[in-house]
Design a protein around this motif. Structure first.
Motif, PDB file in Angstrom:
ATOM      1  N   ALA A   1       0.844  -1.207   0.000  1.00  0.00           N
ATOM      2  CA  ALA A   1       0.000   0.000   0.000  1.00  0.00           C
ATOM      3  C   ALA A   1       0.874   1.251   0.000  1.00  0.00           C
ATOM      4  CB  ALA A   1      -0.933  -0.005   1.210  1.00  0.00           C
ATOM      5  N   ALA A   2       1.942   1.240   0.785  1.00  0.00           N
ATOM      6  CA  ALA A   2       2.853   2.387   0.823  1.00  0.00           C
ATOM      7  C   ALA A   2       3.535   2.592  -0.520  1.00  0.00           C
ATOM      8  CB  ALA A   2       3.892   2.186   1.926  1.00  0.00           C
ATOM      9  N   LEU A   3       3.904   1.505  -1.181  1.00  0.00           N
ATOM     10  CA  LEU A   3       4.536   1.636  -2.495  1.00  0.00           C
ATOM     11  C   LEU A   3       3.567   2.176  -3.534  1.00  0.00           C
ATOM     12  CD1 LEU A   3       6.817  -1.499  -2.624  1.00  0.00           C
ATOM     13  CD2 LEU A   3       7.516   0.890  -2.558  1.00  0.00           C
ATOM     14  N   THR A   4       2.306   1.827  -3.429  1.00  0.00           N
ATOM     15  CA  THR A   4       1.299   2.367  -4.342  1.00  0.00           C
ATOM     16  C   THR A   4       1.245   3.886  -4.215  1.00  0.00           C
ATOM     17  OG1 THR A   4       0.010   0.334  -4.306  1.00  0.00           O
ATOM     18  CG2 THR A   4      -1.157   2.346  -4.940  1.00  0.00           C
ATOM     19  N   VAL A   5       1.257   4.387  -2.989  1.00  0.00           N
ATOM     20  CA  VAL A   5       1.260   5.837  -2.760  1.00  0.00           C
ATOM     21  C   VAL A   5       2.562   6.449  -3.275  1.00  0.00           C
ATOM     22  CG1 VAL A   5       1.246   7.642  -0.995  1.00  0.00           C
ATOM     23  CG2 VAL A   5      -0.330   5.713  -0.814  1.00  0.00           C
ATOM     24  N   THR A   6       3.663   5.778  -3.013  1.00  0.00           N
ATOM     25  CA  THR A   6       4.970   6.281  -3.438  1.00  0.00           C
ATOM     26  C   THR A   6       5.042   6.413  -4.957  1.00  0.00           C
ATOM     27  OG1 THR A   6       6.019   5.270  -1.516  1.00  0.00           O
ATOM     28  CG2 THR A   6       7.451   5.806  -3.359  1.00  0.00           C
ATOM     29  N   GLU A   7       4.457   5.474  -5.661  1.00  0.00           N
ATOM     30  CA  GLU A   7       4.463   5.517  -7.127  1.00  0.00           C
ATOM     31  C   GLU A   7       3.729   6.738  -7.668  1.00  0.00           C
ATOM     32  OE1 GLU A   7       4.648   0.708  -7.947  1.00  0.00           O
ATOM     33  OE2 GLU A   7       2.719   1.672  -7.687  1.00  0.00           O
ATOM     34  N   GLN A   8       2.859   7.304  -6.872  1.00  0.00           N
ATOM     35  CA  GLN A   8       2.063   8.455  -7.300  1.00  0.00           C
ATOM     36  C   GLN A   8       2.589   9.771  -6.733  1.00  0.00           C
ATOM     37  OE1 GLN A   8      -1.823   7.357  -5.909  1.00  0.00           O
ATOM     38  NE2 GLN A   8      -1.903   5.541  -7.175  1.00  0.00           N
ATOM     39  N   THR A   9       3.720   9.725  -6.038  1.00  0.00           N
ATOM     40  CA  THR A   9       4.242  10.895  -5.353  1.00  0.00           C
ATOM     41  C   THR A   9       5.600  11.274  -5.919  1.00  0.00           C
ATOM     42  OG1 THR A   9       3.148  10.163  -3.345  1.00  0.00           O
ATOM     43  CG2 THR A   9       4.853  11.807  -3.076  1.00  0.00           C
TER      44      THR A   9
ATOM     45  N   THR B   1      14.536   5.148  -0.443  1.00  0.00           N
ATOM     46  CA  THR B   1      15.916   4.690  -0.630  1.00  0.00           C
ATOM     47  C   THR B   1      16.480   4.147   0.676  1.00  0.00           C
ATOM     48  OG1 THR B   1      16.256   6.272  -2.424  1.00  0.00           O
ATOM     49  CG2 THR B   1      18.231   5.400  -1.357  1.00  0.00           C
ATOM     50  N   ALA B   2      16.182   4.815   1.789  1.00  0.00           N
ATOM     51  CA  ALA B   2      16.655   4.344   3.096  1.00  0.00           C
ATOM     52  C   ALA B   2      16.043   2.983   3.440  1.00  0.00           C
ATOM     53  CB  ALA B   2      16.321   5.368   4.173  1.00  0.00           C
TER      54      ALA B   2
ATOM     55  N   ARG C   1       9.827  -4.603  -6.178  1.00  0.00           N
ATOM     56  CA  ARG C   1       8.916  -3.524  -6.570  1.00  0.00           C
ATOM     57  C   ARG C   1       9.542  -2.149  -6.302  1.00  0.00           C
ATOM     58  NH1 ARG C   1       2.785  -2.520  -4.475  1.00  0.00           N
ATOM     59  NH2 ARG C   1       2.408  -0.680  -5.736  1.00  0.00           N
ATOM     60  N   MET C   2      10.361  -2.054  -5.248  1.00  0.00           N
ATOM     61  CA  MET C   2      11.022  -0.782  -4.914  1.00  0.00           C
ATOM     62  C   MET C   2      12.138  -0.423  -5.891  1.00  0.00           C
ATOM     63  SD  MET C   2      11.785  -0.666  -0.875  1.00  0.00           S
ATOM     64  CE  MET C   2      10.953  -1.897   0.102  1.00  0.00           C
ATOM     65  N   ARG C   3      12.830  -1.431  -6.394  1.00  0.00           N
ATOM     66  CA  ARG C   3      14.038  -1.209  -7.188  1.00  0.00           C
ATOM     67  C   ARG C   3      13.867  -0.177  -8.304  1.00  0.00           C
ATOM     68  NH1 ARG C   3      15.430  -6.220  -8.275  1.00  0.00           N
ATOM     69  NH2 ARG C   3      16.735  -6.336  -6.440  1.00  0.00           N
ATOM     70  N   PRO C   4      12.871  -0.298  -9.177  1.00  0.00           N
ATOM     71  CA  PRO C   4      12.748   0.706 -10.249  1.00  0.00           C
ATOM     72  C   PRO C   4      12.400   2.099  -9.714  1.00  0.00           C
ATOM     73  CG  PRO C   4      10.975  -0.918 -10.406  1.00  0.00           C
ATOM     74  CD  PRO C   4      11.901  -1.375  -9.328  1.00  0.00           C
ATOM     75  N   LEU C   5      11.676   2.151  -8.606  1.00  0.00           N
ATOM     76  CA  LEU C   5      11.348   3.453  -8.015  1.00  0.00           C
ATOM     77  C   LEU C   5      12.589   4.131  -7.470  1.00  0.00           C
ATOM     78  CD1 LEU C   5       8.092   2.459  -6.092  1.00  0.00           C
ATOM     79  CD2 LEU C   5       8.241   3.821  -8.180  1.00  0.00           C
ATOM     80  N   VAL C   6      13.418   3.355  -6.779  1.00  0.00           N
ATOM     81  CA  VAL C   6      14.660   3.908  -6.225  1.00  0.00           C
ATOM     82  C   VAL C   6      15.564   4.361  -7.364  1.00  0.00           C
ATOM     83  CG1 VAL C   6      16.749   3.317  -4.937  1.00  0.00           C
ATOM     84  CG2 VAL C   6      14.529   2.600  -4.086  1.00  0.00           C
ATOM     85  N   ALA C   7      15.653   3.567  -8.415  1.00  0.00           N
ATOM     86  CA  ALA C   7      16.508   3.921  -9.555  1.00  0.00           C
ATOM     87  C   ALA C   7      16.007   5.186 -10.254  1.00  0.00           C
ATOM     88  CB  ALA C   7      16.550   2.760 -10.551  1.00  0.00           C
TER      89      ALA C   7
END
Length: 63
Positions: A15-23, A33-34, A54-60
């Motif tokens: 759920a947090a990653l879904t929000v992060t993808e939109q922010t 990243t942390a 799932r985080m990897r492409p967002l962090v990159a």
């Protein structure tokens, strides 16, 4: 660990990653990243590996 705690943690993480993808927030990017860096030692746990994947492409993209 309390029974079902891992399932709830996975749900909250996704759920947090879904929000992060939109922010597009620099603060969110730094926190993501942390979290990504802190979870490196736990990649053998399937739920953690799944979230990191799932985080990897967002962090990159935020680098």
């Amino acid at each position: 660990m309390i029974q079902g705690e891992d399932v709830e943690a996975r749900r909250v993480g996704h759920a947090a990653l879904t929000v992060t993808e939109q922010t597009a927030s620099d603060r969110v990017a730094k926190k993501l990243t942390a979290v990504y860096n802190c979870t490196g030692d736990f990649v053998k746990i399937p739920a953690v590996a799944e979230l990191r994947e799932r985080m990897r492409p967002l962090v990159a993209a935020m680098a």
